[in-house]
Scaffold this motif. Structure first.
Motif, mmCIF file in Angstrom:
data_model
loop_
_atom_site.group_PDB
_atom_site.id
_atom_site.type_symbol
_atom_site.label_atom_id
_atom_site.label_comp_id
_atom_site.label_asym_id
_atom_site.label_seq_id
_atom_site.Cartn_x
_atom_site.Cartn_y
_atom_site.Cartn_z
ATOM 1 N N HIS A 181 0.765 -1.172 -0.319
ATOM 2 C CA HIS A 181 0.124 0.094 0.295
ATOM 3 C C HIS A 181 0.493 0.856 0.351
ATOM 4 O O HIS A 181 0.349 2.745 0.341
ATOM 5 C CB HIS A 181 -0.975 0.505 1.135
ATOM 6 N N ILE A 182 2.318 0.592 -0.309
ATOM 7 C CA ILE A 182 3.264 2.301 -0.406
ATOM 8 C C ILE A 182 3.668 2.584 -1.094
ATOM 9 O O ILE A 182 3.789 1.357 -2.596
ATOM 10 C CB ILE A 182 3.974 2.126 1.313
ATOM 11 N N ASP A 183 3.929 3.868 -1.546
ATOM 12 C CA ASP A 183 5.264 3.929 -3.201
ATOM 13 C C ASP A 183 6.492 2.822 -2.571
ATOM 14 O O ASP A 183 7.098 3.676 -1.959
ATOM 15 C CB ASP A 183 5.071 5.042 -3.211
ATOM 16 N N PHE A 184 7.135 1.637 -3.353
ATOM 17 C CA PHE A 184 7.687 1.192 -2.317
ATOM 18 C C PHE A 184 9.434 1.667 -3.093
ATOM 19 O O PHE A 184 10.206 1.185 -3.143
ATOM 20 C CB PHE A 184 7.446 -0.128 -2.520
ATOM 21 N N SER A 185 8.382 2.190 -4.521
ATOM 22 C CA SER A 185 9.932 3.262 -5.448
ATOM 23 C C SER A 185 10.926 4.167 -4.778
ATOM 24 O O SER A 185 11.853 4.219 -5.108
ATOM 25 C CB SER A 185 9.720 3.109 -6.625
ATOM 26 N N ARG A 186 9.791 4.714 -3.506
ATOM 27 C CA ARG A 186 10.891 6.104 -3.103
ATOM 28 C C ARG A 186 10.510 5.611 -1.513
ATOM 29 O O ARG A 186 11.560 6.835 -1.071
ATOM 30 C CB ARG A 186 9.488 7.291 -3.407
ATOM 31 N N GLN A 187 10.345 5.150 -0.785
ATOM 32 C CA GLN A 187 10.869 4.459 0.630
ATOM 33 C C GLN A 187 11.444 3.158 0.587
ATOM 34 O O GLN A 187 11.335 1.938 0.094
ATOM 35 C CB GLN A 187 8.767 3.827 0.999
ATOM 36 N N PRO A 188 13.017 3.366 1.531
ATOM 37 C CA PRO A 188 13.541 2.237 1.494
ATOM 38 C C PRO A 188 13.008 1.406 2.465
ATOM 39 O O PRO A 188 11.632 1.295 3.299
ATOM 40 C CB PRO A 188 14.768 3.613 2.708
ATOM 41 N N LEU A 189 13.092 0.214 1.639
ATOM 42 C CA LEU A 189 12.593 -1.445 2.438
ATOM 43 C C LEU A 189 14.000 -1.662 3.947
ATOM 44 O O LEU A 189 14.992 -2.461 3.199
ATOM 45 C CB LEU A 189 12.435 -2.368 1.241
ATOM 46 N N ALA A 190 13.272 -2.099 4.356
ATOM 47 C CA ALA A 190 14.434 -2.644 5.969
ATOM 48 C C ALA A 190 14.193 -3.940 5.653
ATOM 49 O O ALA A 190 13.311 -5.080 4.494
ATOM 50 C CB ALA A 190 12.998 -2.748 6.719
ATOM 51 N N PRO A 191 15.785 -5.108 5.948
ATOM 52 C CA PRO A 191 15.830 -6.067 5.510
ATOM 53 C C PRO A 191 14.762 -7.116 5.990
ATOM 54 O O PRO A 191 13.808 -7.130 7.048
ATOM 55 C CB PRO A 191 17.242 -6.215 6.264
ATOM 56 N N ALA A 192 14.030 -8.010 5.230
ATOM 57 C CA ALA A 192 13.221 -9.138 5.927
ATOM 58 C C ALA A 192 13.438 -10.114 6.286
ATOM 59 O O ALA A 192 15.113 -10.348 6.268
ATOM 60 C CB ALA A 192 12.390 -9.038 4.666
ATOM 61 N N ASP A 193 12.668 -10.940 7.032
ATOM 62 C CA ASP A 193 13.369 -12.402 8.126
ATOM 63 C C ASP A 193 13.241 -13.525 7.194
ATOM 64 O O ASP A 193 13.504 -14.622 7.919
ATOM 65 C CB ASP A 193 12.823 -12.120 9.231
ATOM 66 N N SER A 194 12.132 -13.242 6.253
ATOM 67 C CA SER A 194 12.385 -14.706 5.056
ATOM 68 C C SER A 194 11.918 -13.664 3.802
ATOM 69 O O SER A 194 11.838 -12.713 3.819
ATOM 70 C CB SER A 194 10.922 -15.013 5.152
ATOM 71 N N LEU A 195 12.732 -14.973 3.172
ATOM 72 C CA LEU A 195 12.591 -14.901 1.656
ATOM 73 C C LEU A 195 11.538 -15.464 0.413
ATOM 74 O O LEU A 195 11.383 -16.377 0.669
ATOM 75 C CB LEU A 195 14.107 -15.239 1.482
ATOM 76 N N HIS A 196 10.723 -14.393 -0.236
ATOM 77 C CA HIS A 196 10.333 -14.715 -1.584
ATOM 78 C C HIS A 196 11.742 -15.337 -2.421
ATOM 79 O O HIS A 196 12.148 -14.856 -2.377
ATOM 80 C CB HIS A 196 9.269 -13.652 -1.869
ATOM 81 N N THR A 197 10.521 -15.135 -3.658
ATOM 82 C CA THR A 197 11.172 -15.790 -4.643
ATOM 83 C C THR A 197 12.179 -14.754 -5.591
ATOM 84 O O THR A 197 13.524 -15.766 -6.011
ATOM 85 C CB THR A 197 10.422 -15.643 -6.351
ATOM 86 N N VAL A 198 12.016 -13.686 -5.698
ATOM 87 C CA VAL A 198 13.418 -12.014 -5.943
ATOM 88 C C VAL A 198 14.114 -11.881 -4.710
ATOM 89 O O VAL A 198 15.096 -12.734 -4.531
ATOM 90 C CB VAL A 198 12.572 -10.851 -6.049
ATOM 91 N N GLY A 199 13.815 -12.029 -4.071
ATOM 92 C CA GLY A 199 14.626 -12.419 -2.227
ATOM 93 C C GLY A 199 15.279 -13.317 -2.226
ATOM 94 O O GLY A 199 17.163 -13.261 -2.228
ATOM 95 N N LEU A 200 15.080 -14.608 -2.998
ATOM 96 C CA LEU A 200 16.156 -16.014 -2.737
ATOM 97 C C LEU A 200 17.046 -16.147 -4.210
ATOM 98 O O LEU A 200 18.161 -15.681 -3.826
ATOM 99 C CB LEU A 200 15.206 -17.224 -2.605
ATOM 100 N N TRP A 201 16.802 -15.345 -4.884
ATOM 101 C CA TRP A 201 17.667 -14.970 -6.119
ATOM 102 C C TRP A 201 18.803 -14.141 -6.076
ATOM 103 O O TRP A 201 19.429 -14.819 -6.362
ATOM 104 C CB TRP A 201 16.932 -14.315 -7.064
ATOM 105 N N ILE A 202 18.195 -12.964 -4.860
ATOM 106 C CA ILE A 202 18.887 -11.940 -5.258
ATOM 107 C C ILE A 202 20.292 -13.058 -3.810
ATOM 108 O O ILE A 202 21.134 -12.507 -3.792
ATOM 109 C CB ILE A 202 19.268 -10.356 -4.183
ATOM 110 N N GLY A 203 19.960 -14.067 -2.800
ATOM 111 C CA GLY A 203 20.123 -14.030 -2.262
ATOM 112 C C GLY A 203 20.963 -15.619 -2.665
ATOM 113 O O GLY A 203 22.693 -15.028 -2.054
ATOM 114 N N LEU A 204 21.087 -15.672 -3.879
ATOM 115 C CA LEU A 204 21.611 -16.496 -4.431
ATOM 116 C C LEU A 204 22.972 -16.171 -5.414
ATOM 117 O O LEU A 204 24.042 -17.095 -5.474
ATOM 118 C CB LEU A 204 21.088 -17.589 -5.487
ATOM 119 N N HIS A 205 22.396 -15.080 -5.691
ATOM 120 C CA HIS A 205 22.879 -14.878 -7.345
ATOM 121 C C HIS A 205 23.905 -13.261 -6.856
ATOM 122 O O HIS A 205 24.599 -12.594 -7.790
ATOM 123 C CB HIS A 205 22.635 -14.952 -8.211
#
Length: 450
Positions: free
Chosen positions: A310-334
């Motif tokens: 519900h926010i403009d995530f392109s302008r607001q910083p996002l804190a690290p998450a405690d779980s990974l979805h598809t995109v986050g896991l891809w980043i974590g691996l590659h």
């Protein structure tokens, strides 16, 4: 409606049919263009309209263009004062109207390298414009009042051949970008260095040419890591075309890196379009951006929590998450797409069914389509498997983001890294299929691929 929030791009069938009618009439009079169109489909799985840079028509067509939704394009300067028209809501070629043109129409296609095209087709005609200039063109064939040109562009939407190009500066900028450092432990440091280098490139060649340099380099890096890309690029190069049929470039980002990725795109002149963040797509988000001069569209993916949809995530910083979805896991691996991993995929416009069949003959299979509408068809080639750095996998294990079994699988078998995307648009439709994009992200999750 604000363009950042619109999801209702129209299907402009009548406007496309108008252009296709003129295109058909042109091909009936110009043998070279007609033969090339057939070879494009048969040998590369592409359609002529997706390579068209512009058409030149008689000024008497102005009423038709206005009725079909075309508007004057102030960036389309011409040497003779002709007026350029564009369709702001559709991915369709531009039209240049010329008074007294009559039936003497012109058609120009856009390729990556005009020299490659002329050499491959044995055309000895001179090239207008300096080497590596913003705009170059050459006459290919003139038959029955149907003049066929080939063009080459770099950060410029006008039609005046560039006779003041600084090829040395452009080549230097390209070398600097392609040889930049990509691997960083600290994501913020990596993006800081990338922005510092971008500022240097922009000072050397200007923002729009810097954008051209950066994305040429990113395509080359992605291609070096994807066999499907190399197979298709060779097929398109066989006709001297290159990647000039690109539709969008997709970058994946970590949550902490996303605000930095947006800063990079903004520095290169990108403007925000749609955001994907609703309903069942909680768990990921995407910001679409477009560079209006270079004509590049980017699709930037990031993991999201339900509250962040519900926010403009392109302008607001996002804190690290405690779980990974598809995109986050891809980043974590590659790693970050804009740093060490490279793009997740490049999408180009094709004859969808034809390309699928032709690539299968080259040993490149295509996944199940995630958009299959009359106006939009999309599918990935099967993913390129990349080895996973043991240090990255161990970090994910230690943080509890993957379990021991998945850790061993990633070390032994690697994980899906990148794709080539096969897309076909009809009616100039320039949007994306939100529900199915969410489904394909789930289908390419590294945890499901073995």
């Amino acid at each position: 409606m604000n363009a950042e929030h619109r999801f209702d791009w129209p299907v402009c069938e009548e406007a496309e049919d108008f252009l296709l009618s003129h295109l058909g009439g042109f091909l009936a009079r110009n043998t070279f263009a007609r033969t090339l169109s057939e070879r494009m489909r048969d040998e590369t799985g592409t359609l002529l309209i997706d390579w068209v840079d512009h058409l030149v028509m008689d000024a008497g067509c102005e009423g038709d263009l206005e009725r079909l939704g075309f508007l004057l394009d102030p960036s389309g300067e011409t040497p003779d004062g002709d007026l350029t028209w564009q369709h702001p809501e559709a991915m369709l070629p531009r039209v240049v109207l010329r008074r007294g043109c009559g039936q003497a129409e012109e058609l120009a296609i856009h390729v990556e390298c005009i020299v490659d095209f002329l050499a491959i087709h044995g055309i000895p005609h001179p090239i207008e414009g300096d080497p590596l200039g913003r705009y170059r063109r050459a006459l290919v064939s003139d038959e029955h009042e149907a003049r066929f040109h080939v063009t080459e562009r770099r950060g410029y939407r006008g039609f005046i051949p560039d006779t003041r190009a600084n090829a040395s500066e452009l080549l230097h900028a390209s070398e600097l970008w392609r040889t930049r450092r990509r691997s960083y432990e600290d994501v913020a440091e990596g993006f800081h260095d990338a922005l510092t280098l971008l500022d240097r490139l922009i000072a050397m060649v200007g923002r729009d040419l810097a954008c051209h340099v950066v994305f040429d380099g990113e395509r080359k890096f992605w291609q070096s890591r994807n066999r499907a890309a190399r197979v298709q690029k060779a097929r398109q190069d066989s006709l001297g075309l290159g990647w000039a049929n690109h539709d969008h470039h997709t970058f994946r980002s970590s949550r902490e890196g996303f605000i930095h990725l947006m800063a990079v795109m903004e520095r290169l002149g990108f403007e925000r379009r749609e955001r994907f963040y609703a309903g069942e797509q909680a768990g990921w988000g995407a910001q679409i951006m477009e560079q209006p001069v270079e004509g590049i569209v980017v699709f930037c993916d990031v993991d999201l929590t339900p509250e962040e949809t519900h926010i403009d995530f392109s302008r607001q910083p996002l804190a690290p998450a405690d779980s990974l979805h598809t995109v986050g896991l891809w980043i974590g691996l590659h790693g970050e797409s804009f740093l060490d991993a490279g793009m997740h995929h490049l999408e180009c416009r094709f004859d969808y069914a034809m390309l699928r069949e032709q690539l299968a003959g080259e040993g490149v299979n295509t996944m199940k389509p995630f958009s299959d509408f009359p106006f939009l068809k999309q599918a990935f080639t099967e993913g390129e498997h990349w080895p996973v750095d043991p240090g990255r996998a161990r970090k994910l294990l230690d943080l509890g983001l993957i379990d021991g079994e998945r850790y061993r699988i990633f070390l032994n078998e690697g994980a899906i890294g990148s794709h080539l995307e096969n897309l076909q648009r009809k009616g100039g439709f320039k949007g994306f299929n939100q529900q199915s994009v969410s489904a394909i992200l789930a289908a390419t999750d590294p945890r499901l691929a073995r």
